[in-house]
Design a protein around this motif. Sequence first.
Motif, PDB file in Angstrom:
ATOM      1  N   LYS A   1      10.934  11.558   2.157  1.00  0.00           N
ATOM      2  CA  LYS A   1      10.238  11.764   3.431  1.00  0.00           C
ATOM      3  C   LYS A   1       9.244  10.641   3.703  1.00  0.00           C
ATOM      4  CE  LYS A   1      10.624  16.772   3.511  1.00  0.00           C
ATOM      5  NZ  LYS A   1       9.914  18.047   3.351  1.00  0.00           N
ATOM      6  N   ARG A   2       8.406  10.361   2.710  1.00  0.00           N
ATOM      7  CA  ARG A   2       7.416   9.282   2.903  1.00  0.00           C
ATOM      8  C   ARG A   2       8.093   7.925   3.033  1.00  0.00           C
ATOM      9  NH1 ARG A   2       2.688   8.643  -0.905  1.00  0.00           N
ATOM     10  NH2 ARG A   2       1.996   7.320   0.785  1.00  0.00           N
ATOM     11  N   TRP A   3       9.081   7.669   2.210  1.00  0.00           N
ATOM     12  CA  TRP A   3       9.762   6.370   2.245  1.00  0.00           C
ATOM     13  C   TRP A   3      10.403   6.135   3.617  1.00  0.00           C
ATOM     14  CZ3 TRP A   3      10.044   2.181  -0.818  1.00  0.00           C
ATOM     15  CH2 TRP A   3      10.999   1.227  -0.484  1.00  0.00           C
ATOM     16  N   ASN A   4      11.136   7.118   4.106  1.00  0.00           N
ATOM     17  CA  ASN A   4      11.806   6.975   5.398  1.00  0.00           C
ATOM     18  C   ASN A   4      10.809   6.815   6.539  1.00  0.00           C
ATOM     19  OD1 ASN A   4      14.394   7.068   4.351  1.00  0.00           O
ATOM     20  ND2 ASN A   4      14.561   9.274   4.608  1.00  0.00           N
ATOM     21  N   PHE A   5       9.725   7.584   6.516  1.00  0.00           N
ATOM     22  CA  PHE A   5       8.713   7.466   7.563  1.00  0.00           C
ATOM     23  C   PHE A   5       8.156   6.049   7.620  1.00  0.00           C
ATOM     24  CE2 PHE A   5       4.231   7.462   8.767  1.00  0.00           C
ATOM     25  CZ  PHE A   5       4.332   7.929  10.074  1.00  0.00           C
ATOM     26  N   TRP A   6       7.690   5.551   6.479  1.00  0.00           N
ATOM     27  CA  TRP A   6       7.084   4.221   6.460  1.00  0.00           C
ATOM     28  C   TRP A   6       8.104   3.104   6.641  1.00  0.00           C
ATOM     29  CZ3 TRP A   6       2.347   3.547   7.625  1.00  0.00           C
ATOM     30  CH2 TRP A   6       1.429   4.566   7.402  1.00  0.00           C
ATOM     31  N   ASN A   7       9.319   3.329   6.225  1.00  0.00           N
ATOM     32  CA  ASN A   7      10.358   2.331   6.467  1.00  0.00           C
ATOM     33  C   ASN A   7      10.640   2.211   7.962  1.00  0.00           C
ATOM     34  OD1 ASN A   7      12.228   0.443   5.250  1.00  0.00           O
ATOM     35  ND2 ASN A   7      13.808   1.764   6.096  1.00  0.00           N
TER      36      ASN A   7
ATOM     37  N   PHE B   1       0.799  -1.227   0.000  1.00  0.00           N
ATOM     38  CA  PHE B   1       0.000   0.000   0.000  1.00  0.00           C
ATOM     39  C   PHE B   1       0.834   1.280   0.000  1.00  0.00           C
ATOM     40  CE2 PHE B   1      -2.881  -3.124   2.021  1.00  0.00           C
ATOM     41  CZ  PHE B   1      -3.846  -3.136   1.031  1.00  0.00           C
ATOM     42  N   VAL B   2       2.074   1.194   0.451  1.00  0.00           N
ATOM     43  CA  VAL B   2       2.909   2.402   0.552  1.00  0.00           C
ATOM     44  C   VAL B   2       4.141   2.317  -0.343  1.00  0.00           C
ATOM     45  CG1 VAL B   2       4.220   3.894   2.098  1.00  0.00           C
ATOM     46  CG2 VAL B   2       2.107   2.837   2.909  1.00  0.00           C
ATOM     47  N   ASN B   3       4.955   1.311  -0.115  1.00  0.00           N
ATOM     48  CA  ASN B   3       6.232   1.240  -0.815  1.00  0.00           C
ATOM     49  C   ASN B   3       6.098   0.965  -2.306  1.00  0.00           C
ATOM     50  OD1 ASN B   3       6.715   0.229   2.163  1.00  0.00           O
ATOM     51  ND2 ASN B   3       8.572   1.244   1.453  1.00  0.00           N
ATOM     52  N   VAL B   4       5.199   0.076  -2.680  1.00  0.00           N
ATOM     53  CA  VAL B   4       5.034  -0.242  -4.104  1.00  0.00           C
ATOM     54  C   VAL B   4       4.551   0.985  -4.890  1.00  0.00           C
ATOM     55  CG1 VAL B   4       3.759  -1.642  -5.768  1.00  0.00           C
ATOM     56  CG2 VAL B   4       4.770  -2.716  -3.745  1.00  0.00           C
ATOM     57  N   PRO B   5       3.516   1.716  -4.408  1.00  0.00           N
ATOM     58  CA  PRO B   5       3.140   2.930  -5.138  1.00  0.00           C
ATOM     59  C   PRO B   5       4.273   3.964  -5.206  1.00  0.00           C
ATOM     60  CG  PRO B   5       1.355   2.286  -3.684  1.00  0.00           C
ATOM     61  CD  PRO B   5       2.528   1.408  -3.362  1.00  0.00           C
ATOM     62  N   LEU B   6       5.042   4.088  -4.135  1.00  0.00           N
ATOM     63  CA  LEU B   6       6.178   5.007  -4.166  1.00  0.00           C
ATOM     64  C   LEU B   6       7.207   4.560  -5.197  1.00  0.00           C
ATOM     65  CD1 LEU B   6       6.762   5.853  -0.399  1.00  0.00           C
ATOM     66  CD2 LEU B   6       6.130   7.445  -2.208  1.00  0.00           C
TER      67      LEU B   6
ATOM     68  N   THR C   1      14.831  18.570 -14.551  1.00  0.00           N
ATOM     69  CA  THR C   1      15.707  19.665 -14.146  1.00  0.00           C
ATOM     70  C   THR C   1      16.194  19.388 -12.730  1.00  0.00           C
ATOM     71  OG1 THR C   1      13.908  20.958 -13.172  1.00  0.00           O
ATOM     72  CG2 THR C   1      14.362  21.298 -15.526  1.00  0.00           C
ATOM     73  N   GLU C   2      17.185  20.119 -12.312  1.00  0.00           N
ATOM     74  CA  GLU C   2      17.702  19.934 -10.955  1.00  0.00           C
ATOM     75  C   GLU C   2      16.612  20.218  -9.923  1.00  0.00           C
ATOM     76  OE1 GLU C   2      21.195  21.581  -7.965  1.00  0.00           O
ATOM     77  OE2 GLU C   2      21.226  22.155 -10.068  1.00  0.00           O
ATOM     78  N   THR C   3      15.831  21.259 -10.162  1.00  0.00           N
ATOM     79  CA  THR C   3      14.754  21.625  -9.236  1.00  0.00           C
ATOM     80  C   THR C   3      13.711  20.511  -9.142  1.00  0.00           C
ATOM     81  OG1 THR C   3      15.077  23.946  -9.813  1.00  0.00           O
ATOM     82  CG2 THR C   3      13.010  23.369  -8.738  1.00  0.00           C
ATOM     83  N   THR C   4      13.340  19.959 -10.282  1.00  0.00           N
ATOM     84  CA  THR C   4      12.358  18.880 -10.302  1.00  0.00           C
ATOM     85  C   THR C   4      12.896  17.639  -9.601  1.00  0.00           C
ATOM     86  OG1 THR C   4      11.606  19.717 -12.431  1.00  0.00           O
ATOM     87  CG2 THR C   4      10.832  17.550 -11.801  1.00  0.00           C
ATOM     88  N   ALA C   5      14.150  17.319  -9.827  1.00  0.00           N
ATOM     89  CA  ALA C   5      14.759  16.155  -9.190  1.00  0.00           C
ATOM     90  C   ALA C   5      14.833  16.331  -7.674  1.00  0.00           C
ATOM     91  CB  ALA C   5      16.148  15.911  -9.759  1.00  0.00           C
ATOM     92  N   VAL C   6      15.202  17.519  -7.235  1.00  0.00           N
ATOM     93  CA  VAL C   6      15.272  17.785  -5.791  1.00  0.00           C
ATOM     94  C   VAL C   6      13.884  17.681  -5.173  1.00  0.00           C
ATOM     95  CG1 VAL C   6      15.707  19.615  -4.091  1.00  0.00           C
ATOM     96  CG2 VAL C   6      17.376  19.164  -5.880  1.00  0.00           C
ATOM     97  N   ARG C   7      12.888  18.233  -5.858  1.00  0.00           N
ATOM     98  CA  ARG C   7      11.511  18.174  -5.357  1.00  0.00           C
ATOM     99  C   ARG C   7      11.031  16.728  -5.273  1.00  0.00           C
ATOM    100  NH1 ARG C   7       6.482  18.317  -7.924  1.00  0.00           N
ATOM    101  NH2 ARG C   7       4.826  18.981  -6.525  1.00  0.00           N
ATOM    102  N   MET C   8      11.285  15.953  -6.310  1.00  0.00           N
ATOM    103  CA  MET C   8      10.866  14.550  -6.327  1.00  0.00           C
ATOM    104  C   MET C   8      11.542  13.766  -5.210  1.00  0.00           C
ATOM    105  SD  MET C   8       9.074  12.233  -7.515  1.00  0.00           S
ATOM    106  CE  MET C   8       8.783  10.816  -8.495  1.00  0.00           C
ATOM    107  N   ARG C   9      12.818  13.995  -5.035  1.00  0.00           N
ATOM    108  CA  ARG C   9      13.541  13.280  -3.975  1.00  0.00           C
ATOM    109  C   ARG C   9      12.980  13.644  -2.610  1.00  0.00           C
ATOM    110  NH1 ARG C   9      19.928  12.512  -2.687  1.00  0.00           N
ATOM    111  NH2 ARG C   9      19.575  11.625  -0.636  1.00  0.00           N
ATOM    112  N   SER C  10      12.707  14.908  -2.402  1.00  0.00           N
ATOM    113  CA  SER C  10      12.164  15.368  -1.135  1.00  0.00           C
ATOM    114  C   SER C  10      10.815  14.707  -0.844  1.00  0.00           C
ATOM    115  CB  SER C  10      12.020  16.881  -1.145  1.00  0.00           C
ATOM    116  OG  SER C  10      11.412  17.325   0.043  1.00  0.00           O
ATOM    117  N   LEU C  11       9.944  14.681  -1.840  1.00  0.00           N
ATOM    118  CA  LEU C  11       8.629  14.062  -1.656  1.00  0.00           C
ATOM    119  C   LEU C  11       8.744  12.560  -1.420  1.00  0.00           C
ATOM    120  CD1 LEU C  11       6.639  15.918  -4.454  1.00  0.00           C
ATOM    121  CD2 LEU C  11       6.405  16.229  -1.980  1.00  0.00           C
ATOM    122  N   PHE C  12       9.590  11.920  -2.197  1.00  0.00           N
ATOM    123  CA  PHE C  12       9.760  10.471  -2.097  1.00  0.00           C
ATOM    124  C   PHE C  12      10.438  10.075  -0.793  1.00  0.00           C
ATOM    125  CE2 PHE C  12      12.253   6.638  -2.677  1.00  0.00           C
ATOM    126  CZ  PHE C  12      11.318   5.766  -3.203  1.00  0.00           C
TER     127      PHE C  12
END
Length: 64
Positions: free
Chosen positions: A35-41, A4-9, A22-33
């Motif tokens: 935070k959620r990944w670490n929390f649920w992990n 329910f969490v890791n597979v969709p991520l 772009t660098e901005t898009t990559a940084v934003r994606m990493r930030s979104l990914f």
Amino acid sequence: MTIFVNVPLNNQLDHFEVTTATETTAVRMRSLFEKRWNFWNNIRTVPSILSFVFVVLGCIQKAK
């Protein structure tokens, strides 16, 4: 939890085009990914550790 969490991520990350981002898009994606990944992990880690502790305690108890 994984399905329910890791597979969709992972799917979201899989569809992200790193080569054209772009660098901005990559940084934003990493930030979104990240935070959620670490929390649920971390949430997933607690029951894993407890399970391991109970198995060890069970083995010790059986050995007595």
